[in-house]
Design a protein around this motif. Structure first.
Motif, PDB file in Angstrom:
ATOM      1  N   ASP A  63      -2.469  -3.931  -7.999  1.00 24.64           N
ATOM      2  CA  ASP A  63      -2.424  -2.357  -7.827  1.00 24.64           C
ATOM      3  C   ASP A  63      -0.975  -1.965  -8.197  1.00 24.64           C
ATOM      4  OD1 ASP A  63      -5.039  -2.347  -6.888  1.00 24.64           O
ATOM      5  OD2 ASP A  63      -4.589  -2.254  -4.755  1.00 24.64           O
ATOM      6  N   GLU A  78      -0.706  -2.178 -12.014  1.00 22.51           N
ATOM      7  CA  GLU A  78      -1.451  -1.378 -12.861  1.00 22.51           C
ATOM      8  C   GLU A  78      -0.665   0.005 -12.735  1.00 22.51           C
ATOM      9  OE1 GLU A  78      -5.681   1.050 -12.704  1.00 22.51           O
ATOM     10  OE2 GLU A  78      -5.477  -1.087 -11.617  1.00 22.51           O
ATOM     11  N   ARG A  79      -0.135   0.289 -11.628  1.00 21.54           N
ATOM     12  CA  ARG A  79       0.656   1.600 -11.522  1.00 21.54           C
ATOM     13  C   ARG A  79       2.080   1.559 -12.519  1.00 21.54           C
ATOM     14  NH1 ARG A  79      -2.629   1.267  -7.383  1.00 21.54           N
ATOM     15  NH2 ARG A  79      -3.499   3.416  -6.292  1.00 21.54           N
ATOM     16  N   GLU A 138      -4.881  -8.759  -5.073  1.00 30.49           N
ATOM     17  CA  GLU A 138      -5.351  -7.743  -5.450  1.00 30.49           C
ATOM     18  C   GLU A 138      -4.256  -6.256  -5.111  1.00 30.49           C
ATOM     19  OE1 GLU A 138      -8.849  -6.582  -7.138  1.00 30.49           O
ATOM     20  OE2 GLU A 138      -7.748  -8.511  -7.696  1.00 30.49           O
ATOM     21  N   ARG A 190       0.774  -1.118   0.051  1.00 32.03           N
ATOM     22  CA  ARG A 190      -0.156   0.082  -0.076  1.00 32.03           C
ATOM     23  C   ARG A 190       0.737   1.294  -0.077  1.00 32.03           C
ATOM     24  NH1 ARG A 190      -3.311  -3.002   3.530  1.00 32.03           N
ATOM     25  NH2 ARG A 190      -2.117  -2.137   5.184  1.00 32.03           N
ATOM     26  N   CYS A 213       2.449   1.936  -3.329  1.00 31.07           N
ATOM     27  CA  CYS A 213       1.208   2.391  -4.159  1.00 31.07           C
ATOM     28  C   CYS A 213       1.284   3.979  -4.080  1.00 31.07           C
ATOM     29  CB  CYS A 213       0.091   1.560  -4.069  1.00 31.07           C
ATOM     30  SG  CYS A 213      -0.202   0.029  -4.842  1.00 31.07           S
TER      31      CYS A 213
END
Length: 293
Positions: A239, A242-243, A235, A100, A103
């Motif tokens: 994340d 995707e970034r 997931e 997290r 991200c």
């Protein structure tokens, strides 16, 4: 208002309580040398590094954006490595926390392309010859991230052969499991059917997608209850992936806008190379399983 670390921490010597008592509630305004803020953050050094080679104002934005990205590469690397190590230690909650945080850093990294979003080809052409063969392709900070993602290639260390410490760091990451490798090893320890050749393999080799790995992730997605930490891990990895894809695509668009399909300064075919890189899926089975779910 920006405060120093000491002023932010009420338990630090000379912190908020003492300063408030000494200055009637106001900030300290008198120092014998550079302010603690400047010394702590190395502000003078930082602001001395924008050494432009032309009179073109857009060159400053180009250098600043490059330097911002390099700083953020380091932060993302630290967080990805922490997540990988947590996975190797079977600490999924710890890994999720680090992912997290990574991200959040990636979001800032992606937003930094905005510094170049208004640069025209005319502006770029006025300073491009000044940096010669310099190219983002030569960024060892970015290469470290690619190695952590599983995109391994010993040849990519060669540009840095004159930099011993860089070679050692890249070699360490080349020879160790990637973030994704650590996740697959965790799945196997949790009883999922990850193939043997994706649990112990030559870590220096580029990652190859596997139908068996896709099946293992499909089993994870078959249990999407909130308490399934393996589902949360899948997931969280997506994340991150995707970034990464967004960053690559933003790089492609920035180059296309500033210089079109001209050859890259580092010797690559520029736009075509970036386009192929942008199309490459990160953690591929987490994407491909969506075709059949």
């Amino acid at each position: 208002m920006v405060t120093t670390p000491a002023q932010q921490c009420p338990y630090a010597p000379g912190g908020d309580d003492e300063a408030a008592a000494t200055h009637g509630g106001g900030p300290t305004l008198s120092f014998e040398r550079a302010t603690p803020y400047v010394e702590y953050a190395g502000v003078d050094t930082l602001l001395s590094l924008q050494n432009t080679r032309t009179d073109e104002p857009a060159e400053t934005a180009f250098i600043v954006s490059t330097q911002v990205m390099e700083l953020l590469f380091t932060l993302v690397q630290q967080r990805w490595e922490a997540a990988r190590d947590a996975l190797e230690a079977d600490d999924v909650p710890g890994a999720l926390a680090w992912l997290r945080r990574a991200c959040h850093a990636q979001d800032v990294l992606n937003a930094s392309w905005g510094l170049l979003s208004d640069m025209t080809p005319t502006e770029f052409n006025r300073f491009r010859p000044a940096f010669g063969e310099a190219s983002g392709f030569q960024s060892y900070g970015y290469r470290e991230l690619e190695f952590l993602l599983g995109n391994k290639s010993a040849a990519m260390i060669r540009p840095h052969k004159a930099m011993g410490g860089v070679v050692a760091e890249l070699t360490r990451l080349l020879e160790g499991p990637s973030l994704y490798d650590a996740a697959l090893r965790l799945l196997r320890r949790r009883g999922l059917p990850v193939p043997d050749d994706h649990v112990e393999r030559d870590w220096t080799a580029d990652y190859e997608p596997s139908a068996g790995v896709e099946h293992a992730w499909a089993l994870v997605y078959g249990d999407d209850r909130p308490g399934n930490e393996l589902f949360l891990l899948a997931e969280a990895l997506l994340d991150v992936a995707e970034r990464v894809t967004r960053w690559r695509h933003s790089h492609l668009v920035a180059v296309k806008r500033a210089m079109g399909a001209k050859p890259g300064s580092g010797g690559s075919n520029g736009l075509n190379w970036l386009a192929r890189n942008a199309e490459q899926d990160v953690f591929p089975e987490l994407w491909s399983l969506r075709n059949t779910m």
